[in-house]
Design an enzyme around this catalytic site. Structure first.
Site, PDB file in Angstrom:
ATOM      1  N   THR A  39     -31.152 -32.111-108.990  1.00  0.00           N
ATOM      2  CA  THR A  39     -29.952 -32.371-110.171  1.00  0.00           C
ATOM      3  C   THR A  39     -29.676 -31.262-110.914  1.00  0.00           C
ATOM      4  O   THR A  39     -28.624 -31.045-111.053  1.00  0.00           O
ATOM      5  CB  THR A  39     -30.717 -33.566-110.892  1.00  0.00           C
ATOM      6  OG1 THR A  39     -30.901 -34.717-110.231  1.00  0.00           O
ATOM      7  CG2 THR A  39     -29.631 -33.900-111.917  1.00  0.00           C
ATOM      8  N   LYS A  48     -27.628 -49.433-108.873  1.00  0.00           N
ATOM      9  CA  LYS A  48     -28.665 -49.060-109.664  1.00  0.00           C
ATOM     10  C   LYS A  48     -29.757 -50.142-110.014  1.00  0.00           C
ATOM     11  O   LYS A  48     -29.498 -51.490-109.663  1.00  0.00           O
ATOM     12  CB  LYS A  48     -28.243 -48.822-110.965  1.00  0.00           C
ATOM     13  CG  LYS A  48     -29.075 -47.895-111.843  1.00  0.00           C
ATOM     14  CD  LYS A  48     -28.771 -46.325-111.242  1.00  0.00           C
ATOM     15  CE  LYS A  48     -29.602 -45.253-112.027  1.00  0.00           C
ATOM     16  NZ  LYS A  48     -29.423 -43.918-111.763  1.00  0.00           N
ATOM     17  N   ASN A  83     -37.420 -33.878-116.268  1.00  0.00           N
ATOM     18  CA  ASN A  83     -37.323 -33.399-114.997  1.00  0.00           C
ATOM     19  C   ASN A  83     -36.059 -32.714-114.908  1.00  0.00           C
ATOM     20  O   ASN A  83     -36.140 -31.323-114.561  1.00  0.00           O
ATOM     21  CB  ASN A  83     -37.330 -34.574-114.046  1.00  0.00           C
ATOM     22  CG  ASN A  83     -36.849 -34.253-112.454  1.00  0.00           C
ATOM     23  OD1 ASN A  83     -35.882 -33.413-112.162  1.00  0.00           O
ATOM     24  ND2 ASN A  83     -37.803 -34.186-111.611  1.00  0.00           N
ATOM     25  N   LYS A 100     -19.789 -41.256-108.525  1.00  0.00           N
ATOM     26  CA  LYS A 100     -20.408 -40.020-108.243  1.00  0.00           C
ATOM     27  C   LYS A 100     -20.696 -39.750-106.800  1.00  0.00           C
ATOM     28  O   LYS A 100     -20.389 -38.854-106.209  1.00  0.00           O
ATOM     29  CB  LYS A 100     -22.069 -39.973-108.742  1.00  0.00           C
ATOM     30  CG  LYS A 100     -22.711 -38.917-109.033  1.00  0.00           C
ATOM     31  CD  LYS A 100     -24.123 -38.976-109.403  1.00  0.00           C
ATOM     32  CE  LYS A 100     -23.986 -39.416-110.994  1.00  0.00           C
ATOM     33  NZ  LYS A 100     -25.504 -39.626-111.552  1.00  0.00           N
TER      34      LYS A 100
HETATM   35  P1  NAD Z   1     -37.131 -37.657-117.539  1.00  0.00           P
HETATM   36  O1  NAD Z   1     -37.668 -38.872-118.058  1.00  0.00           O
HETATM   37  O2  NAD Z   1     -37.863 -36.669-116.578  1.00  0.00           O
HETATM   38  O3  NAD Z   1     -36.479 -36.673-118.845  1.00  0.00           O
HETATM   39  C1  NAD Z   1     -35.959 -37.074-119.936  1.00  0.00           C
HETATM   40  C2  NAD Z   1     -36.324 -36.341-121.212  1.00  0.00           C
HETATM   41  O4  NAD Z   1     -35.693 -36.758-122.345  1.00  0.00           O
HETATM   42  C3  NAD Z   1     -37.830 -36.694-121.513  1.00  0.00           C
HETATM   43  O5  NAD Z   1     -38.081 -35.247-121.945  1.00  0.00           O
HETATM   44  C4  NAD Z   1     -37.533 -37.301-122.986  1.00  0.00           C
HETATM   45  O6  NAD Z   1     -38.757 -36.988-123.886  1.00  0.00           O
HETATM   46  C5  NAD Z   1     -36.151 -36.736-123.449  1.00  0.00           C
HETATM   47  N1  NAD Z   1     -35.461 -37.605-124.525  1.00  0.00           N
HETATM   48  C6  NAD Z   1     -35.567 -38.880-124.810  1.00  0.00           C
HETATM   49  N2  NAD Z   1     -35.040 -39.249-125.728  1.00  0.00           N
HETATM   50  C7  NAD Z   1     -34.578 -38.289-126.293  1.00  0.00           C
HETATM   51  C8  NAD Z   1     -33.764 -37.912-127.347  1.00  0.00           C
HETATM   52  N3  NAD Z   1     -33.355 -38.974-128.141  1.00  0.00           N
HETATM   53  N4  NAD Z   1     -33.533 -36.558-127.701  1.00  0.00           N
HETATM   54  C9  NAD Z   1     -34.264 -35.562-126.922  1.00  0.00           C
HETATM   55  N5  NAD Z   1     -34.837 -35.887-126.055  1.00  0.00           N
HETATM   56  C10 NAD Z   1     -35.091 -37.143-125.558  1.00  0.00           C
HETATM   57  O7  NAD Z   1     -35.458 -37.966-116.961  1.00  0.00           O
HETATM   58  P2  NAD Z   1     -35.003 -37.046-116.090  1.00  0.00           P
HETATM   59  O8  NAD Z   1     -34.969 -37.562-114.496  1.00  0.00           O
HETATM   60  O9  NAD Z   1     -34.678 -35.788-116.454  1.00  0.00           O
HETATM   61  O10 NAD Z   1     -33.485 -37.541-116.587  1.00  0.00           O
HETATM   62  C11 NAD Z   1     -32.581 -37.376-117.524  1.00  0.00           C
HETATM   63  C12 NAD Z   1     -31.233 -37.784-117.258  1.00  0.00           C
HETATM   64  O11 NAD Z   1     -30.663 -37.253-116.221  1.00  0.00           O
HETATM   65  C13 NAD Z   1     -30.889 -39.063-117.185  1.00  0.00           C
HETATM   66  O12 NAD Z   1     -29.792 -39.462-117.940  1.00  0.00           O
HETATM   67  C14 NAD Z   1     -30.944 -39.545-115.863  1.00  0.00           C
HETATM   68  O13 NAD Z   1     -30.279 -40.859-115.268  1.00  0.00           O
HETATM   69  C15 NAD Z   1     -30.051 -38.170-115.387  1.00  0.00           C
HETATM   70  N6  NAD Z   1     -30.263 -38.074-114.165  1.00  0.00           N
HETATM   71  C16 NAD Z   1     -31.678 -37.507-113.418  1.00  0.00           C
HETATM   72  C17 NAD Z   1     -31.594 -37.237-112.132  1.00  0.00           C
HETATM   73  C18 NAD Z   1     -33.107 -36.723-111.471  1.00  0.00           C
HETATM   74  O14 NAD Z   1     -32.807 -36.543-110.172  1.00  0.00           O
HETATM   75  N7  NAD Z   1     -33.944 -36.810-112.136  1.00  0.00           N
HETATM   76  C19 NAD Z   1     -30.373 -37.325-111.194  1.00  0.00           C
HETATM   77  C20 NAD Z   1     -29.169 -37.667-111.832  1.00  0.00           C
HETATM   78  C21 NAD Z   1     -29.284 -37.989-113.269  1.00  0.00           C
END
Ligand code: NAD
Length: 421
Positions: free
Chosen positions: A189, A105, A219, A93
Site C-alpha cells: 500500500t 468489503k 501499517n 479502486k
Molecule cells: P493500522 O491499524 O495498521 O494503522 C492505523 C493507524 O492509525 C494506527 O497507528 C492508529 O493508532 C492510527 N490512528 C487511529 N486514529 C487516529 C487518529 N485519530 N489520529 C491519528 N492516528 C490515528 O491500519 P492500516 O492498515 O495502516 O490502514 C490505515 C488506512 O489505510 C485505513 O484507512 C485503511 O483502510 C487504509 N488502507 C490500508 C491498506 C493496507 O494494505 N494496510 C490498504 C489500503 C488502504
C-alpha cells in the site's frame, strides 16, 4: 457537516465523474446501490466459557468487472454504512488500476484488543463459516484491513479450505508467505503511494528532499515513512491514536518503527527521537511539503482543511478527506492524490497473490516491485492526463478513469437504447 451518510458522500464523487462522461443511465443505476450486503451475528465461545455474539457484515458492491475484492475490518465502530462505502471505493479502486475485479468489503464490530488470541482465532474462523457461500476464489476475495493481519487471513483461508474440502489459498489474500502469501504484500500500500509520488514529483512540485507529515503510524504509515526516508526525504511529524510528535529537522523513522513494534505510542517515543509532542489534531497543520493521511475516514473536513500547509496530500488511508474539504483544498491549489489511486498498491499486490495462487508459480520480489511500478505509473499518468485535459481535480480524474472502465463493462451487456431500438 450535513446529515448525509458516508455512502451519500461517496456517491457525490460518482455523480461528479458521470457529469464528465457520456454514459448510459443504466450505469449510474447499477453503481448507486450495493449488489448485496449480508449481515449476521458471529457467536463464539469465550475463554471463560461464556458465549458472545458480534455483528458482522459482508458487502459485494459490484461484480461487473470480475469477482469482488475487499478487506475485512475488525473495529468497534464498524457500521453497515461504512462497509458499503468501503465496498463502493473498492469497486472504483480496482477499476482505476484495471484489475479484473469488482469491489467488496467486510467488517466485524469488535475491539480485537479485548480478545485473547484464541478468541480472535475463533472469531476469524466464525466469519468464514458465516460467509462461506459469499466468498470464494471466483466470487469474492477478502484481504486484511484495519486491525486484521496476515495470521488472521491464514486462519480464514484454512477455515475455507476445510469447508470446501480442498486447499484453496486464492480465496483470501494478504496471507503469511508460508501459506501462499505474496512477497511484497506487507509494504504494498505504502509502496504504491510512494511510486505514485515519485513518478509525479516534478508535476507536483516536490523536490528530491521534500518534507512529509504522516497521520496514522500503523501499517501503511510506517512503511511509507521508511520508503520516503530511505529515498532522502524528511519525515517531520507522525501521529497515532494517542497523539502526535514533531521534529522540523526530521524524525528517526527506524527508531520509531522499532518503538511501535515494542508496543509504545509515538508520543511515548518523543524523548528518544528528540521530538516535541503536539496535539493529534495539529498534525495536519505542520509545515511539510507532503501530508499523508494514513489513519481512518473523515480526518480532513470543512472545519480543518484550511489549516493544511502541505501542497500535496497523499491519501494512503481510505476516505480521509470529505467532499466539502475537497472543495476547500482545490480552491487553495492543494493537490490531493485520491485514495482509490494512492493506496491501490495494496490491492494490486493482492491481485498478484491471487494470480500466483491460481497459477501455482511464485514470483520473486523484484518481479512484484517491477509489475507494481508499471501499473502505478501507467494508471497514475493516465489520471494525471485526465486531470490536465479536463481541468479537474485528481480525484475527479480518478473517478472518471474508473467510471469509464465500469461503464464500458456495464454497457457491454446492452443498454436502454439497445433494448428499445
Ligand atoms: P493500522 O491499524 O495498521 O494503522 C492505523 C493507524 O492509525 C494506527 O497507528 C492508529 O493508532 C492510527 N490512528 C487511529 N486514529 C487516529 C487518529 N485519530 N489520529 C491519528 N492516528 C490515528 O491500519 P492500516 O492498515 O495502516 O490502514 C490505515 C488506512 O489505510 C485505513 O484507512 C485503511 O483502510 C487504509 N488502507 C490500508 C491498506 C493496507 O494494505 N494496510 C490498504 C489500503 C488502504
Amino acid at each position: 457537516m450535513t446529515d448525509d451518510t458516508l455512502l451519500d458522500r461517496a456517491l457525490i464523487r460518482l455523480e461528479k465523474a458521470a457529469s464528465h462522461l457520456q454514459i448510459d443511465q443504466d450505469v449510474i443505476e447499477k453503481l448507486k446501490y450495493p449488489r448485496e450486503t449480508t449481515k449476521t451475528r458471529l457467536l463464539i465461545r469465550m475463554d471463560d466459557g461464556s458465549r458472545k455474539s458480534f455483528l458482522a457484515w459482508r458487502c459485494r458492491y459490484d461484480d461487473t468487472r470480475g469477482p469482488t475484492k475487499g478487506g475485512i475490518r475488525f473495529h468497534p465502530d464498524s457500521t453497515i454504512e461504512e462497509v458499503e462505502t468501503l465496498a463502493f471505493w473498492m469497486t472504483f479502486k480496482c477499476a482505476v488500476m484495471n484489475l479484473p475485479y469488482g469491489g467488496s468489503k467486510g467488517a466485524v464490530r469488535v475491539d480485537p484488543r479485548t480478545l485473547s488470541k484464541s478468541e480472535l482465532e475463533r472469531l476469524s474462523r466464525a466469519y468464514i463459516q458465516a460467509f462461506a457461500r459469499t466468498v470464494g476464489p471466483d466470487r469474492d476475495i477478502p484481504a486484511p484491513d484495519v486491525y486484521t493481519n496476515a495470521m488472521i487471513m491464514g486462519w480464514m483461508a484454512d477455515e475455507y479450505s476445510q469447508i470446501v474440502g480442498n486447499v484453496s489459498p486464492a480465496v483470501i489474500t494478504g496471507k503469511p508467505i508460508a501459506l501462499g502469501g505474496s512477497l511484497g504484500r506487507n509494504d504494498a500500500t505504502a509502496r504504491g503511494g510512494f511510486y505514485l509520488v515519485q513518478h509525479l514529483a516534478r508535476e507536483l512540485g516536490l523536490d528530491h528532499a521534500h518534507s512529509v507529515a504522516i497521520q496514522g503510524f500503523g501499517n501503511a504509515g510506517q512503511y511509507y515513512a521508511r520508503l520516503t526516508a530511505d529515498a532522502g526525504n524528511k519525515v517531520v511529524a507522525v501521529s497515532d491514536s494517542t497523539g502526535a510528535i514533531h521534529r522540523a529537522d526530521g524524525l528517526d523513522v527506524e527508531k520509531l518503527i522499532a518503538g511501535k513494534a515494542a508496543g509504545a505510542s509515538v508520543t511515548a517515543l518523543a524523548g528518544e527521537v528528540g521530538a516535541s509532542v503536539i496535539e493529534a489534531a495539529d498534525l495536519i497543520a505542520v509545515e511539510a511539503d507532503l501530508l499523508v493521511p494514513a489513519a481512518l475516514e473523515d480526518m480532513i473536513t470543512r472545519q480543518n482543511a484550511a489549516s493544511i500547509k502541505a501542497r500535496v496530500v497523499l491519501e494512503l488511508g481510505n476516505g480521509p478527506v470529505t467532499p466539502d474539504a475537497d472543495g476547500i483544498l482545490d480552491e487553495r491549489g492543494v493537490v490531493v492524490l485520491p485514495d482509490i489511486l494512492a493506496n491501490a498498491g495494496g490491492v494490486t499486490v493482492s491481485y498478484f497473490e491471487w494470480v500466483q495462487n491460481r497459477q501455482g508459480f511464485y514470483w520473486d520480489l523484484e518481479e512484484i516491485h517491477s509489475r507494481l511500478l508499471k501499473i502505478v505509473e501507467r494508471e497514475g499518468r493516465a489520471v494525471w492526463s485526465i486531470a490536465q485535459d479536463r481541468q479537474v481535480s485528481m480525484r475527479t480524474a480518478a473517478y472518471i478513469h474508473a467510471l469509464g472502465r465500469l461503464a464500458t463493462a456495464i454497457e457491454a451487456h446492452g443498454t436502454q437504447p439497445f433494448f428499445t431500438s
